[in-house]
Design a protein around this motif. Sequence first.
Motif, short mmCIF file in Angstrom:
data_model
loop_
_atom_site.label_atom_id
_atom_site.label_comp_id
_atom_site.label_asym_id
_atom_site.label_seq_id
_atom_site.Cartn_x
_atom_site.Cartn_y
_atom_site.Cartn_z
N LYS A 413 -13.62 -1.65 2.21
CA LYS A 413 -14.62 -2.30 1.41
C LYS A 413 -13.93 -3.37 0.57
CE LYS A 413 -18.15 -1.58 -1.93
NZ LYS A 413 -19.50 -1.45 -1.85
N MET A 414 -14.32 -4.65 0.84
CA MET A 414 -13.66 -5.78 0.22
C MET A 414 -14.35 -6.17 -1.09
SD MET A 414 -11.43 -6.21 2.62
CE MET A 414 -10.62 -7.61 1.86
N GLN A 415 -13.58 -6.74 -1.99
CA GLN A 415 -14.18 -7.37 -3.17
C GLN A 415 -14.73 -8.72 -2.75
OE1 GLN A 415 -11.81 -7.59 -6.71
NE2 GLN A 415 -10.94 -5.54 -6.45
N LYS A 416 -15.98 -8.99 -3.10
CA LYS A 416 -16.57 -10.28 -2.77
C LYS A 416 -15.77 -11.39 -3.44
CE LYS A 416 -21.30 -8.71 -1.96
NZ LYS A 416 -22.74 -8.91 -2.30
N GLU A 417 -15.79 -12.54 -2.78
CA GLU A 417 -15.05 -13.73 -3.23
C GLU A 417 -13.54 -13.52 -3.18
OE1 GLU A 417 -16.82 -16.36 -3.52
OE2 GLU A 417 -18.66 -15.18 -3.34
N SER A 418 -13.11 -12.54 -2.37
CA SER A 418 -11.67 -12.28 -2.22
C SER A 418 -11.35 -12.13 -0.74
CB SER A 418 -11.27 -11.01 -2.97
OG SER A 418 -9.94 -10.65 -2.63
N SER A 419 -10.16 -12.59 -0.35
CA SER A 419 -9.75 -12.51 1.05
C SER A 419 -8.98 -11.24 1.37
CB SER A 419 -8.92 -13.73 1.43
OG SER A 419 -7.73 -13.77 0.65
N ASN A 420 -8.38 -10.59 0.35
CA ASN A 420 -7.54 -9.43 0.65
C ASN A 420 -7.55 -8.35 -0.43
OD1 ASN A 420 -6.17 -10.77 -1.33
ND2 ASN A 420 -4.19 -10.81 -0.26
N LEU A 421 -8.53 -8.35 -1.31
CA LEU A 421 -8.62 -7.34 -2.36
C LEU A 421 -9.71 -6.34 -2.03
CD1 LEU A 421 -8.24 -9.53 -5.59
CD2 LEU A 421 -6.46 -8.26 -4.35
N TYR A 422 -9.39 -5.06 -2.23
CA TYR A 422 -10.34 -3.99 -1.92
C TYR A 422 -10.95 -3.42 -3.20
CZ TYR A 422 -8.46 -4.17 2.80
OH TYR A 422 -8.09 -4.59 4.05
N CYS A 423 -12.16 -2.88 -3.04
CA CYS A 423 -12.87 -2.28 -4.17
C CYS A 423 -12.48 -0.82 -4.29
CB CYS A 423 -14.38 -2.42 -3.96
SG CYS A 423 -15.36 -1.72 -5.28
N HIS A 424 -12.14 -0.39 -5.52
CA HIS A 424 -11.66 0.98 -5.73
C HIS A 424 -12.75 2.03 -5.53
CE1 HIS A 424 -10.46 4.51 -8.26
NE2 HIS A 424 -9.37 4.34 -7.50
N LYS A 425 -14.02 1.61 -5.47
CA LYS A 425 -15.10 2.58 -5.32
C LYS A 425 -15.04 3.31 -3.98
CE LYS A 425 -18.44 0.11 -8.22
NZ LYS A 425 -19.76 -0.56 -8.25
N ARG A 426 -14.48 2.68 -2.98
CA ARG A 426 -14.42 3.27 -1.64
C ARG A 426 -13.02 3.09 -1.07
NH1 ARG A 426 -18.52 4.95 -3.20
NH2 ARG A 426 -20.61 4.86 -2.26
N MET A 427 -12.66 4.01 -0.18
CA MET A 427 -11.41 3.88 0.54
C MET A 427 -11.59 2.81 1.63
SD MET A 427 -8.33 4.98 0.55
CE MET A 427 -8.40 6.55 -0.30
N PRO A 428 -10.67 1.89 1.79
CA PRO A 428 -10.77 0.88 2.86
C PRO A 428 -10.92 1.55 4.23
CG PRO A 428 -9.01 0.32 1.35
CD PRO A 428 -9.46 1.70 0.97
N ALA A 429 -11.62 0.86 5.14
CA ALA A 429 -11.84 1.43 6.47
C ALA A 429 -12.13 0.32 7.46
CB ALA A 429 -13.00 2.42 6.44
N TRP A 430 -11.86 0.62 8.76
CA TRP A 430 -12.20 -0.29 9.85
C TRP A 430 -13.61 0.04 10.33
CZ3 TRP A 430 -7.02 1.36 9.50
CH2 TRP A 430 -6.05 0.34 9.43
N CYS A 431 -14.60 -0.33 9.55
CA CYS A 431 -15.99 -0.04 9.89
C CYS A 431 -16.52 -0.95 11.00
CB CYS A 431 -16.90 -0.18 8.66
SG CYS A 431 -16.61 1.07 7.40
N ASP A 432 -16.02 -2.16 11.05
CA ASP A 432 -16.58 -3.19 11.93
C ASP A 432 -15.75 -3.29 13.21
OD1 ASP A 432 -18.47 -4.27 9.74
OD2 ASP A 432 -16.47 -4.32 8.81
N ARG A 433 -16.40 -3.01 14.35
CA ARG A 433 -15.64 -2.87 15.60
C ARG A 433 -16.36 -3.56 16.76
NH1 ARG A 433 -12.58 1.82 13.63
NH2 ARG A 433 -11.42 2.04 15.59
N VAL A 434 -15.57 -3.85 17.79
CA VAL A 434 -16.08 -4.36 19.07
C VAL A 434 -15.40 -3.57 20.18
CG1 VAL A 434 -16.27 -6.33 20.63
CG2 VAL A 434 -16.45 -6.70 18.16
#
Length: 657
Positions: A413-434
């Motif tokens: 879960k990314m912080q909006k207006e940021s290219s590489n900062l994550y939001c502490h509310k959620r653990m980062p994850a690879w949600c988007d897949r092909v």
Amino acid sequence: MHLRKKMEATGSSEGGDLISVLNYNNEDLEIHTDRTDRLSVKIVQMKDLKKQVKCVFLKLKVGGFSRRSNLIKNTGEQDGALKVNQDFSFEVIDPQSDVLSIQVYCKGVFGLVDCIGTCKELPVENILKHTDGDNKVLEAQWYDLYSKDGRKKRSGQILMHVIVGAKEVEQRMRAFVGTWNVGNSQPPLDLSAWLPTDARYEIVAIGTQESDYQPRAPFTECGKDWLETCKNNVGSQYRIVHYASRGQMRLVVFVRDDVEKAVSDVDNGSEATGVGHVIANKGGVCISFKFWDTGLCFVNSHFAAHDGQCEARNGNYREIVRELRVGFQSMDLLNQFHHVFWMGDLNYRLDFTKIQENPMTPERHFWHAQVKQILDGNFKQLLQYDELLREKSASRVLHGFMEGDIKFPPTFKMQKESSNLYCHKRMPAWCDRVLWRTLEGCDAKILTYTHCPTILTSDHKPVSATFALTTHSLPPSIFGNTTDDNTRWHIRFASLRASNLRASDVNGSSDPYILFTGRNLIQDFKSKVKHQTLNPEWNMHKDLPIIVLSTFSLQRLEKEYLMIQVLDYDYASANDSLGFTTIHLAPVVSAYTSGLCEPTLFKVEILHNGLPAGTLEGSMKLSWEKNSIRRKSGITRSIISRTQSLQESFKKRVPAK
């Protein structure tokens, strides 16, 4: 030289019994070398029909082959236009004499059908005279309706787009597949960091989720704003194959204009997996079509969110596969298209339950430790906890699908207006897949798999994958305009058995039988029912039909598949599906052309709701012989005729009282 002409030249009899071999060498089996054109027709809309007409359908015909549209309801819109958006394709066997004819029918009282108008015939030869190279595109234009004899003008017009082009035997093409959870925020107008802008791909498929935002002027609908944004980014060299949406999910597929002639049989569908399986906040939309004779299907999905909901996500996948029907309606989408591309916010998370007490609200030091792994590029370490990789490995979801190596950081879960900062509310994850899946004998190679960090308006980053595919253009199913149905290719099973089928009945067993189906058969065929077993075995003489094919060309047949549905017989209600599978026909064709006498062995996996549900194995042979369907009907007619003759003879001999 066609097969039929070769048989005549060698003195082969079409009227004899089983012809085990044709006595041709491999060179002789090159049975189709002539140019074949394809005519594609897109009916966009109709207008000015009689007001009392409530429901209409169209019949299109080219060179003796006819197609029928789905029913179109007259909703009484103010401008009098009926949206159709249906596609039809035809093989042009004889461009000098073939014509395109279209008739419009309405359904009246008691289901009676009446022709309310016909378009004047459009000769294929006239289109080809003005062909630019091998491709001719007539811009969509309105065609008037006339009486059947073409003399009297009727009320109504059809907006139609016609494409004619020469088929390419084999073509290497590239496809771009992109997915993005838009986060219900207005996206930037410039998406060139994510979407291709240089027309290097023949196909571009773009799927989005949570794509509901305030549209920009002059649009009043978000869907139209998003579609125009995509069009502007991919550029003027692309045409829309189809656009589909449901709820906040959107999917659009583009084709480059120089290969638009290759697209036919366009279809689409959707399935909501939200509350009550009605609310479309989660689910899937798909678009399918043929690129020449290669079937492609693109699925865009949004699965259940939040940590701890892995099984719900698996259930979303099963429901979409079970309920979403496109193309050949009696088959699931996984077993009828050569390539299926599955994209979306699948919402699978990193599962740290074994090493973290409360992963849903991670402790700050644990969260920082995992983010450091990301910043250090230790993706392989983190992917050990990826739910999708775990569930797929255990065949609980997306069984048989492949995915490229993940060499990009988590996209949620990314912080909006940021290219590489994550939001502490959620653990980062690879949600988007092909991911993608191909049938046996098909060729697909992934070229790139990456994300786009510079688009900043959502808490997800866009993801894209690119592919190289080999597509085929096959000879027509029949030769010329022949109506001769006396001789056909047949498939005879020497053995057939299934193992480890699903238990569909309350007693823990099933009553399975096999349904053989597909457009390459002259009709559906069924095996006998085997009662109270999960491991049935059918007797080749008593239980199995002889499959009669509608395809004449071996060159085409070796690229085709036998579609199979395994069903549970139920006397009191509808038969339950036990699964679907396909058998690639290339090995049995190869055995035939090589002169091998032994049946060809096969073993295929059965899928139910996209997951393993047993196996089907056996052996079969290909033969060229009298059409057994006609032969049986001929025998039946002969028996009836003889019975009637005996009855008449008996009546003459017995005097009336």
